[in-house]
Enzyme design. Structure first.
Site, mmCIF file in Angstrom:
data_model
loop_
_atom_site.group_PDB
_atom_site.id
_atom_site.type_symbol
_atom_site.label_atom_id
_atom_site.label_comp_id
_atom_site.label_asym_id
_atom_site.label_seq_id
_atom_site.Cartn_x
_atom_site.Cartn_y
_atom_site.Cartn_z
ATOM 1 N N LYS A 279 2.140 26.703 8.363
ATOM 2 C CA LYS A 279 1.054 25.774 8.682
ATOM 3 C C LYS A 279 1.340 25.020 9.972
ATOM 4 C CE LYS A 279 -1.238 25.713 4.310
ATOM 5 N NZ LYS A 279 -1.540 25.078 3.026
ATOM 6 N N ARG A 314 4.156 29.164 -2.249
ATOM 7 C CA ARG A 314 3.150 30.122 -1.745
ATOM 8 C C ARG A 314 3.509 30.446 -0.294
ATOM 9 N NH1 ARG A 314 -1.564 30.059 1.133
ATOM 10 N NH2 ARG A 314 -3.188 31.489 0.442
HETATM 11 N N1 HH2 Z 1 -3.257 27.120 1.604
HETATM 12 C C1 HH2 Z 1 -4.121 28.042 2.101
HETATM 13 C C2 HH2 Z 1 -4.903 28.803 1.239
HETATM 14 N N2 HH2 Z 1 -4.807 28.661 -0.102
HETATM 15 N N3 HH2 Z 1 -3.818 27.611 -1.986
HETATM 16 C C3 HH2 Z 1 -2.981 26.704 -2.497
HETATM 17 N N4 HH2 Z 1 -2.873 26.549 -3.826
HETATM 18 N N5 HH2 Z 1 -2.197 25.913 -1.684
HETATM 19 C C4 HH2 Z 1 -2.248 26.010 -0.328
HETATM 20 O O1 HH2 Z 1 -1.526 25.243 0.356
HETATM 21 C C5 HH2 Z 1 -3.149 26.966 0.252
HETATM 22 C C6 HH2 Z 1 -3.931 27.761 -0.626
HETATM 23 C C7 HH2 Z 1 -4.239 28.221 3.572
HETATM 24 O O2 HH2 Z 1 -3.311 29.162 4.048
HETATM 25 P P1 HH2 Z 1 -3.640 30.716 4.317
HETATM 26 O O3 HH2 Z 1 -4.124 31.394 3.088
HETATM 27 O O4 HH2 Z 1 -2.436 31.330 4.905
HETATM 28 O O5 HH2 Z 1 -4.734 30.718 5.460
HETATM 29 P P2 HH2 Z 1 -6.314 30.891 5.468
HETATM 30 O O6 HH2 Z 1 -6.911 29.787 4.659
HETATM 31 O O7 HH2 Z 1 -6.673 30.786 6.931
HETATM 32 O O8 HH2 Z 1 -6.653 32.227 4.878
#
Ligand code: HH2
Length: 333
Positions: A279, A314
């Site tokens: 992040k 995660r």
């Molecule tokens: N962060 C993201 C997405 N889902 N779910 C939980 N429970 N906690 C988190 O911190 C979280 C999440 C965002 O990260 P990412 O999936 O890598 O990116 P994007 O939203 O751009 O797909």
């Protein structure tokens, strides 16, 4: 005046005989920090905390989707989106997604989290049909070949339904079950485990000047209220994981305030899931403008969280996280 109790977590394997187990897991405590909105934090013996708080802090957490909560578990991220902030477009064809799931499993992932809607700051909502088209076939393909638990990262009941019909096991909602009123009852009816995350605002606008009275206590109160709402909808409290939602309507300072005192969330009596992987604040503080260069910073924060008893990490970088966890565990004895 409302008091909040943060266990002062220790992980030395030489536990004093009077130590209290943290969530029945690898860490322990015998002191707590008492927090409130009106006075300075106070450090006291854990025995001074109310009995119901001690019960929630110490009790073993039941398995979630077959995963034991008494050791750290790795949730590998599989974004089947064209636009996720770090891996957008890399796994958006089902064959590529399946390859990546296989690779993460081989590297030591315990559960795979599949998302078909980017929730990065500024991202626009994806229509339900499109989100299902992206996620359900991939879940079906993975389920056809692997027995690994699968989580669906969605805010929407029809997407969760399609995912569960395709073989999904757990619903991870970054909107804390506030976006689609049908999602909590659906999870309750089907006895699904869930992850409830805090976010301030929608992805499209959440990073425009987020504000809190006290970020730690505001997020705690939100999760407390959402866990109660999920229970009222019929979801078993033992099947709820809580997540402070790092980066969702939060500045660097907000993220750090939550991470420094993340053990507070054990007082909710639920396992904690944490998503810091790659992040923006990791890039800012770790001098890594490119998301792909943020593995080391992400692992550092993950280990700090495990030292606070956080149960589920995660992550994008499964190999690095598993390797670091193995070493962290080995040198602790
Ligand atoms: N962060 C993201 C997405 N889902 N779910 C939980 N429970 N906690 C988190 O911190 C979280 C999440 C965002 O990260 P990412 O999936 O890598 O990116 P994007 O939203 O751009 O797909």
């Amino acid at each position: 005046m409302t008091h909040y109790y943060r266990p002062l977590v220790q992980t030395d394997p030489n536990r004093p005989t009077d130590a209290l187990p943290l969530a029945g897991g690898w860490a322990w405590f015998n002191e707590v920090e008492v927090l409130s909105r009106d006075s300075a934090p106070q450090r006291v013996s854990a025995r001074q905390a109310p009995a119901e708080v001690l019960e929630r802090l110490t009790m073993s957490r039941p398995n979630i989707a077959g995963l034991s909560m008494d050791r750290p578990q790795i949730m590998g991220i599989l974004n089947v989106t064209p636009d996720s902030f770090s891996d957008g477009g890399q796994h958006d064809a089902p064959e590529k997604a399946l390859l990546h799931a296989r690779a993460m499993l081989g590297q030591g992932a315990d559960i795979i989290d599949i998302g078909g809607e980017s929730t990065r700051p500024g991202a626009a909502e994806v229509p339900v049909d499109e989100e299902i088209r992206r996620t359900a076939p991939v879940i079906e393909a993975i389920r056809g070949e692997m027995s690994v638990p699968i989580s669906i990262d969605t805010r929407k009941e029809p997407v969760a339904r399609a995912a569960v019909n395709a073989g999904g096991d757990l619903v991870n909602d970054v909107a804390g079950f506030t976006f689609d009123p049908g999602l909590a009852p659906y999870c309750a009816t089907h006895g699904l485990p869930v992850c409830v995350m805090h976010a301030q605002g929608d992805p499209e606008t959440m990073q425009q000047d987020p504000r809190y009275d006290d970020v730690l206590l505001d997020v705690y109160d939100f999760l407390d209220e959402r866990v109660a709402a999920l229970e009222a909808a019929g979801v078993d409290r033992a099947q709820i994981m809580v997540d402070p939602g790092i980066g969702f309507g939060k500045t660097v300072e907000h993220n750090l305030a939550l991470l420094k005192r993340i053990a507070l969330f054990h007082a909710l009596g639920c396992p904690i899931l944490l998503g810091v992987s790659r992040k923006k604040f990791i890039g800012t503080l770790g001098n890594a403008p490119e998301p792909a260069d943020r593995a080391a910073g992400s692992v550092a924060v993950a280990l700090a969280a495990v030292a606070q008893g956080v149960q589920v990490l995660r992550v994008h970088d499964v190999f690095e996280t598993r390797s670091a966890l193995n070493l962290w565990q080995a040198v602790r004895g």
